[in-house]
Design a protein around this motif. Structure first.
Motif, short mmCIF file in Angstrom:
data_model
loop_
_atom_site.label_atom_id
_atom_site.label_comp_id
_atom_site.label_asym_id
_atom_site.label_seq_id
_atom_site.Cartn_x
_atom_site.Cartn_y
_atom_site.Cartn_z
N VAL A 67 3.53 17.20 36.41
CA VAL A 67 4.35 17.08 36.53
C VAL A 67 4.98 15.85 35.00
N ALA A 68 3.50 15.09 34.76
CA ALA A 68 4.11 14.38 33.34
C ALA A 68 3.30 15.35 32.28
N MET A 69 1.95 16.17 32.87
CA MET A 69 1.76 17.30 31.68
C MET A 69 2.70 18.33 30.91
N ARG A 70 3.16 18.66 31.86
CA ARG A 70 4.88 18.99 31.58
C ARG A 70 5.77 18.81 30.50
N GLN A 71 5.92 18.09 30.72
CA GLN A 71 6.28 16.52 28.74
C GLN A 71 6.10 16.77 28.10
N LYS A 72 4.44 16.03 27.72
CA LYS A 72 3.61 16.38 26.70
C LYS A 72 3.88 17.58 26.19
N ILE A 73 3.53 18.68 26.96
CA ILE A 73 3.51 20.47 26.60
C ILE A 73 5.26 20.66 25.98
N ALA A 74 5.97 19.57 26.16
CA ALA A 74 6.93 20.51 26.86
C ALA A 74 7.55 18.84 24.54
N ALA A 75 7.01 18.21 24.72
CA ALA A 75 6.97 17.15 23.35
C ALA A 75 6.38 17.68 22.31
N ALA A 76 5.43 18.48 22.89
CA ALA A 76 4.19 19.06 21.13
C ALA A 76 4.89 20.06 20.68
N GLY A 77 5.94 20.55 21.53
CA GLY A 77 6.24 22.39 20.93
C GLY A 77 5.41 23.60 21.27
N GLN A 78 4.55 23.12 22.47
CA GLN A 78 3.80 24.17 23.32
C GLN A 78 4.95 24.80 23.96
N PRO A 79 4.65 26.05 23.51
CA PRO A 79 5.53 26.17 25.23
C PRO A 79 5.41 26.27 26.72
N PRO A 80 6.01 26.05 27.62
CA PRO A 80 5.75 25.71 28.79
C PRO A 80 4.67 26.77 29.75
N LEU A 81 4.03 25.96 30.94
CA LEU A 81 3.66 26.58 31.32
C LEU A 81 4.56 27.71 32.73
N THR A 82 4.59 28.68 32.18
CA THR A 82 5.27 29.54 33.49
C THR A 82 5.16 29.34 34.68
N PRO A 83 6.22 29.52 35.42
CA PRO A 83 6.00 29.10 37.38
C PRO A 83 4.38 29.85 37.36
N ALA A 84 4.40 31.06 37.39
CA ALA A 84 2.93 30.65 37.97
C ALA A 84 1.71 30.61 37.59
N GLN A 85 1.43 30.15 36.13
CA GLN A 85 0.09 29.27 35.39
C GLN A 85 0.59 28.19 36.12
N ASP A 86 1.29 27.40 36.83
CA ASP A 86 1.40 26.36 36.96
C ASP A 86 1.14 26.47 38.41
N HIS A 87 2.32 26.93 38.89
CA HIS A 87 1.04 27.44 40.34
C HIS A 87 -0.61 27.76 40.25
N GLU A 88 -0.85 28.82 39.13
CA GLU A 88 -2.24 28.81 39.40
C GLU A 88 -3.04 27.66 39.19
N ILE A 89 -2.65 26.36 37.82
CA ILE A 89 -3.65 26.04 37.44
C ILE A 89 -3.35 24.13 38.21
N LEU A 90 -2.23 24.02 39.47
CA LEU A 90 -1.94 23.41 40.20
C LEU A 90 -3.35 23.32 41.83
N GLU A 91 -2.89 25.16 41.94
CA GLU A 91 -4.09 25.54 43.15
C GLU A 91 -5.60 24.88 42.44
N TYR A 92 -6.41 25.96 41.27
CA TYR A 92 -7.20 25.49 40.91
C TYR A 92 -8.07 23.89 40.83
N LEU A 93 -6.89 22.88 40.39
CA LEU A 93 -7.43 21.81 40.81
C LEU A 93 -6.99 21.36 42.22
N GLN A 94 -6.07 21.98 43.17
CA GLN A 94 -6.50 20.85 44.32
C GLN A 94 -7.79 21.60 44.99
#
Ligand code: HEC
Length: 100
Positions: A67-94
């Motif tokens: 959640v915190a990194m979504r804000q960093k990504i937005a603040a840096a002007g990088q494209p946001p994670l798509t819901p699918a990417q968000d899900h895949e990364i969270l699953e991988y990390l968990q």
């Protein structure tokens, strides 16, 4: 007069490899190396800082961190994670998260 003898070739190769790995921040390989999830994680979470080891945080901590990194990504002007990417990364990390 003695000439300087360069280090043997195998030694040089090992030293250069270690240096390259350290420069790339890969001295400790990530879990599931080479998988689509690992590559996505590297690509999206390893550009601003070294990719953190999944085992360095618990599953709950990863959820909050994402959640915190979504804000960093937005603040840096990088494209946001798509819901699918968000899900895949969270699953991988968990899947690979630390226990405590
Ligand atoms: C746009 C740049 C950027 C991207 C992309 C980014 N981060 Fe970060 N991250 C930061 C910054 C800046 C910090 C330093 C902490 C702070 O400023 O709050 C940080 C810190 C962290 C920390 C350490 C927090 C701590 O308390 O020590 C973790 C873990 C982390 N990021 C995980 C991720 C993950 C997972 C992703 C991918 C979803 C990601 N980051 C993508 C900028 C980024």
């Amino acid at each position: 007069m003695k000439y300087f003898t360069p280090p043997s070739r195998p030694l040089l190769v090992v030293a250069l490899f270690a240096l390259a790995m350290a420069a790339a921040g890969c001295s400790h390989p990530l879990p599931e190396a080479g998988s689509a999830a690992e590559r996505l994680y590297l690509e999206r979470c390893g550009s601003c800082h070294r990719p953190y080891q999944p085992r360095s945080l618990t599953a709950a901590m990863w959820q909050a961190q994402l959640v915190a990194m979504r804000q960093k990504i937005a603040a840096a002007g990088q494209p946001p994670l798509t819901p699918a990417q968000d899900h895949e990364i969270l699953e991988y990390l968990q899947r690979n998260a630390g226990v405590q």
